[in-house]
Structure formats: structure tokens, C-alpha cells
Design an enzyme around this catalytic site. Sequence first.
Site, PDB file in Angstrom:
ATOM      1  N   ARG A 538       0.846  -1.194   0.000  1.00  0.00           N
ATOM      2  CA  ARG A 538       0.000   0.000   0.000  1.00  0.00           C
ATOM      3  C   ARG A 538       0.878   1.239   0.000  1.00  0.00           C
ATOM      4  NH1 ARG A 538      -5.234   1.102   3.287  1.00  0.00           N
ATOM      5  NH2 ARG A 538      -3.886   1.209   5.111  1.00  0.00           N
ATOM      6  N   SER A 599       6.525  -5.431   7.411  1.00  0.00           N
ATOM      7  CA  SER A 599       5.994  -6.318   8.450  1.00  0.00           C
ATOM      8  C   SER A 599       6.667  -7.679   8.471  1.00  0.00           C
ATOM      9  CB  SER A 599       4.492  -6.470   8.252  1.00  0.00           C
ATOM     10  OG  SER A 599       3.929  -5.207   8.111  1.00  0.00           O
ATOM     11  N   ASP A 653       4.476  -3.446  11.294  1.00  0.00           N
ATOM     12  CA  ASP A 653       3.038  -3.103  11.237  1.00  0.00           C
ATOM     13  C   ASP A 653       2.410  -3.009  12.627  1.00  0.00           C
ATOM     14  OD1 ASP A 653       3.283  -5.817  11.614  1.00  0.00           O
ATOM     15  OD2 ASP A 653       1.778  -6.389  10.126  1.00  0.00           O
TER      16      ASP A 653
END
Length: 826
Positions: A538, A599, A653
Site C-alpha cells: 500500500r 511487516s 506493522d
Amino acid sequence: MLAVHLVSFFFSKLQEDPTKKVDRFLHAMRLHDDRLSDISKRFLAEMKKGLSAESTAAAAVKMLPTQVRSTPDGSEKGEFLALDLGGSNFKVLRVKVREDVGIKKGGVEMEEKTYPIPNELQAGKAAELFDHVSESLKDFLHEKNISPSNKHLLAFTFSFPCEHPSLDQGLSVSWGKNYRVRGLQGKDVVQALKEAIGRTGDMDVEVLAMVNDTVATMMTCGFDDQCCEVGLIIGTGTNVCYMEELRHIDLVEGDEGRMCVNTEWGGFGDDGALDDFITEFDRDVDAASLNPGQQTFEKMVSGMYLGELVRLVVLKMAKLGLLFDGRVSDALRTKGNITTADVAAMEENGLKNTKDILTRLHLSPSSDDCIAVQHVSTIVSFRSSNLVAAGLAAILTRIRQNRNLRGVKITVGVDGTLYKTHPQYPKRLHKVVRRLLPDCQVRFALSESGSSKGAALVAAVAQRLTSQRRRVDEALSLFRLNQQQLQLVKSRMREGLEAGLRGKGCTVKMLPSFVYHTPDGTENGNYLALDLGGTNFRAMLVRFKRHKSQLYHKIYTIPLEIMQGTGEELFDHLAQCVCDFLDYMGLKKACLPAGFTFSFPCEQSGINKGTLVSWTKGFKATDCVGQDVVFMLRDAIKRRNEFDLDIVALVNDTVGTMMSCAYEDPQCEIGMIAGMSHYLGEKSNVEADESKMCINTEWGGLGDDHSLDDIINPYDAEVDIHSVNQGKQRFEKMTGGMYLGEIVRQVLLDLTRRGLLFKGHVTEPLKTPGIFETKYLSQIESFSQVVKETVRVMAPQCDVTFLPSEEGSGKGAALIAAVVQSINNI
Ligand code: BG6
Ligand code: GLC
């Protein structure tokens, strides 16, 4: 008196043809095909009413779901006791479906004994009736030398309307026919039977299934004929059941497959739907019955009432001087003195039987009287078979419509004394049904041996399902962790966290994040957040202004070949996605400060420096482990040479999530992602001026040293073996979204192979790894309440609030970038 003589005179002119005067007198009972089609249509409408949730409460035809979902398929076996209560005989039986013979004809052996039910019990208290039933059962065991102390499985045919929450529960709706028992309305009949068995004592009996006689009849006939999907009783009472599509049964959840519906069609007309077909004789029969106003259709059709209808017609005709020269005997005036067996007998064997019956009633019939009375019997029983034909035509039409077929090949299983003992009844019925439905191939199968074989088959299926359910439960119990096991996991996690803080090389890595502060709301400006967490990347622009934030983002998928290609290819792909996003936002020249959410476990040596410890979650791009991922991203941006970024923070994350939530709630000190977490704690081996730093625990690695082996089950092991990082991230593999769907697939596969699901049929898709996505689980279960509740139990001294991170961890990464920048700018 004068009127009687006048009528008598008028009809004496017609005496030459005694059947004609009867035809005229009973013309309302003679139903031609157009009237039968009309009745059929009305019944179809009643069925719909009974099936629909809105109208069922007021429906005269109850359409009760039975929980029986299939007709016999040949896998039924076992030995059962059976009770058959509610027809003209009460019977106790032993039914054996021989295992070695299976479903072939003759595979069922039955022994039975009929027990009388005293009249006072039919109108007494429920407990007394069931005590009698249970004592008869005990007597049967004794007589057949069956040990009462062995466990016996019991199937129960109960020929009255019941609602069925399950196969072994039946809530009594009403009594009927010759029963009016007190104290059972709305109560569970099976429970009443169990209690009676308990009172009788010394018997070990498990009631597996209770079914209506129509259902048991359908199953009995379905044992020999797979096309049998309708069960019909024309006996003391009348009723029909059939296999309905589940999607049409509002009262039962689910849309797939079929379920047998007990129509209780005896109630057709109770709301006035048949008023224009009802004669004065029907009204008189109803008024003198045990249940006036109820079972209108049944009272026009079934064995319990036909004799009485004939008696009332003959009595009226005699009173009008149309029979016996107007003479009436006391015996003819007495209720019940013409039975349905008499009706059948009168229609058989010339006129002799009629003469004998009338003489028995102290009448002196002429031969014309005998012809006329015989004709009355014929009209009354013909009307019965015609009405049944009309109802059955509606049932078959419904089945045909359900399946979208023009014609249908179907077998109707039939039982009941009237059908079995009246010589012309079956032929008449079959003929009219075939005439009303010329497109359907209808076969009628007689249930020779009563309904108990069918009830036993239902019980056999119930038993198979119970044992299947037990085995499925056993398999699933591996996933149910008790308090003691959860306490163990908790203490092992605690030990893991502490060990990770003390030194390197632990399963729980406890990685410092170099984030010392949560946001204070004064963050300002435009920041870029890049988020690589799983299958998606993203890119996000976050604008902070006066305690508010605005987000713009784009999602890019990471193809499998990139996830598992070279590191350079992976980071080039990320740079290309960022370039596209900046282009899209018109910010290619802006050189924005950026937070990079990455992450995966990274050993950070500063807020924007971190080497990848290992890949997880299906990534295995080469040449990345041991490298600084921020450096790799910067390098890729340089290679692209189209834009520049100031990557000020590398963020896990969990850290991003915590920051994002802390922006809303300053008390937020833990971030958790589906199985990875970190917490704010002290890290003694990191040099810093601050007293607190956010730690990325990487708790997914707990158990990599076998410390969780006692809760890891064979399904978890299977998922691990087929993963890209076998032996690693054992805690994550039991909790993380990437694995839950796959665990479920392993369970389904195993249960299917063991014949416990899908009839043992393993399909190719079920064998395909990854086919059962974790999102299906969240559609089936609402997996967060459990977490909250368990945390409350496991940490009773803590007051924990769960705050869902609405905008993901990207906003958190931008916040960290903002916090870092503001510190750098000081
Ligand atoms: C019997 C069945 O053969 O027929 C019973 O075993 C059923 O379950 C009965 O109730 C219906 O017919 P009748 O005439 O006995 O009411
Ligand atoms: C009555 C009962 C019904 C039963 C039928 C035939 O109509 O209500 O449940 O099936 O008689 O015995």
C-alpha cells in the site's frame, strides 16, 4: 309430519331406480374433475401459507418441518426397538436392519406385539398414557427375552402433529382422531416418554428419533424404491408428507438440499377454505367429534369418520321416508353403529353384506333399500378418495414446480387401514390422480409392514450422524484449549518475551523499534507511508493538520513470482509502485518524508535502519536476509531515478498500528496484528536516553524451539510441513490469517477422508492448498469477542480496551515519520 309424507310421496315416484335418488340426495358429495382441480389449487395455496414465515402461524395446513433430510440411501444399519402410537393399533417392535445384507429387500427383520390402549387413557393425562406405553415396552422386552439392562436404541412413530427442533425432540401441537390427552400441549413428547421410561425403571433406552407416521411410511417405502418422496396415510386419520426444497422452508435455516415436511393436511379447511364443499353431514360429524372445528379435511376423508358419515346420511334419508319406508331404529340412531369396515363391506360382495349390516341395526331393508344404502357408501368413500387425489395432485404439482419439470416420476408410499382394507379405494384413488396429472408417472407403494421399518431407518441415520458428530467433535477438540493449556501458553509467552529482552537468538526476538514516543496530536504536514505486509503493497499519503488526518492510498498486489524472486526484483517492484502513486498524486517532485512499514522481523539499529532477520508469510525473495531493507529500497529508488524520498522511519506493522490507534487514544500502548505483537517496554541492551522504547516482539516465533509441541496438533503440523518456512513461526501458524484457512482445509480433508463429511468424497479443489481462504472463516464465525473474553479471564487484574485500527498501520508509519521529523528538526 305432513312434510315428511309429501317428500315420501314425491320420491316414491322415482323408486324404480334407487341409486338415482341417492345421487340426487348426495349431489354435493359428488366431485367432478373441475371441482377437484379447484380443491387442488386451494391446497397448493394453503401449502405456501404454511411454509412462509409470515403466514405460518395462522395457516390451517401446518407444514411442519421434520428434520428428516434424505430418504434411505442404503447405508442404514443397526438394531432398534420401535414404538408405533397413534394409528388404530399401538405396537411395540424390534427392527433389525442386518449389516451384512444392507439395503437389499429382506434386509430388515421385524417382530411386533400390539397392545391395547384403554379408552380412558386416550382421554386422560399424558403421564398416564406414556406410563402405559413404557410398561408395554418393558413387557415386550420380557416376552422376547431381550435383556432390559443392555442399552437399546429406540425409534418412535408418533402419529400426531409435532414441531421438531431436532430429530429426537417433538413439541406436541395438538391431539386428534380418538385421542384427547391432557398436559402435553407445547411440550416435548420424547421427554415425556423418557420420563415414563425412567418411572417404569430397569430399562436402558435411548430415544434416537421421533417421526410422524407419514414420514415413517415414506422411509419404509423409500427403502425399496429410491423414487419414494411422498408418504401418505389414509387410515384412522389422513395426512401426507413430502420432500420439500429447503430454500422454501422459512422456518429452517439453510437453502441447500431438501427436508421432509409433514403437511398435516387433515387441517385443510379449518379456516373456511372448503366451506362450499361441506355438507350438513360433515357439520354433524364435526359437532359430535372430540375436536370440533378442527381437522375438517380429515373428517371428510379418513377411516375414523366415513362410517359415521354413512350412518348420518342413511338416518336422514330414512327420516325423510326415502329408506325403510320411513322407519328408523334406535341402533341406527346410535353414534358409531356403522363403521368404516361396514362401509367397505357394503361395497363388496353384492348386496348381501349390506343386508346383514342393516339387519344388525334392527332395520328391515327391501332390496331397493340395500341398493340405495350401498350407493350411499360408494358416494361417501368415492368422495374420500377423490379428495385425497386432489390433495395429492397438489403435492405432486408442487414437487414438479420445485424441480422445474413438466412431468415427474415419483413414488407415493401409502399406509392406513382404509387404503389397505377397502377393496376399491386404491384403484379409484390411483385412477383419479393419474387423470388429474397426466404428465406425471406416479407409482403407489404399499407399506405392508407398517411404519416402524421407516422409523428405524430414520433412527439409524440419526445414530450414524450422532457417531459422526462425536468423531468430528473429537477431531475439533484438538483446537479447544482449556484454561490450564492457556495458562501454560501465557507463561511460555512471558518467558519468551523476557528471554528475548535478555539476549539474542531467542524464538521471541524482541526487536527494538527506536520509537520512543506515541503521537501527541501536534503532528503536521504531508507524509508518505509505504506498507509491505503480505500479498499487498500500500502506498499512502497522509496529511496531518490540527489533530485531524486525511488519507489517500492505492493498493498494489505483489505477484507470487516477485515474492519469491530476487530481492532486487522485489524492491524494484516496490519502487515502481511508489512511482506510480506519486505520479497519480502529482507529487513526484516533492521528496516527501516517508515511513516504511515492513511487516517482517527486522533487527533495527536505528529508527531508519534495519536488517531483515528472516522472511515469513510466504515471502522468500533471495539476497534480502541480513540486508538493510531501507538501504535496499533507497537503492531501488536510485536505480529508477524518477523521484526521491526521505525514508525517515522503518516500522513494523504492529508499531504502526499502535501509533495509529494512539493518535485516537493516547493510552494505547500495545499494537497487535493477528498474531504478531509488540509492547512498550524497557530494553536494557539498547543504549538510549529515553526510559521507554517500543519493542516489536515478533511473537509469531514462539514455539520454534518446540515449546508449544503439546498444543500443536496434526493439522497444524501438516500446515507447517507445506509452508515455505517449515519449523518456523509456529505460534503465527496457529493464529495468523495466512494459515487459518489452510488449517480448516486440512481438517475438512481429513474428515472427508475418514468418511465424516461430504459422503467421503474428496474433490480436487479440496486437495488444493490455499483454496479455503481465511476470509471464509470470518464469514462463518465472528472470530474478536472470543479474544476479548479470553484476555479478561487470563488477565483479570488488567482493564484492557481493544481499539480496532480502522486505517491500518500506514497512518501509524506516517505518524512515526512525523514524530521523527519533528525531533530531527529541533
Ligand atoms: C400403520 C402404521 O400401519 O398405519 C402406523 O404402522 C400408522 O404408524 C397407521 O399410524 C395408520 O393407519 P391406521 O388405519 O392404523 O390409522
Ligand atoms: C392425524 C394426525 C397426523 C397423522 C394422521 C395419520 O391427521 O394429525 O399427524 O399423520 O392422523 O395417522
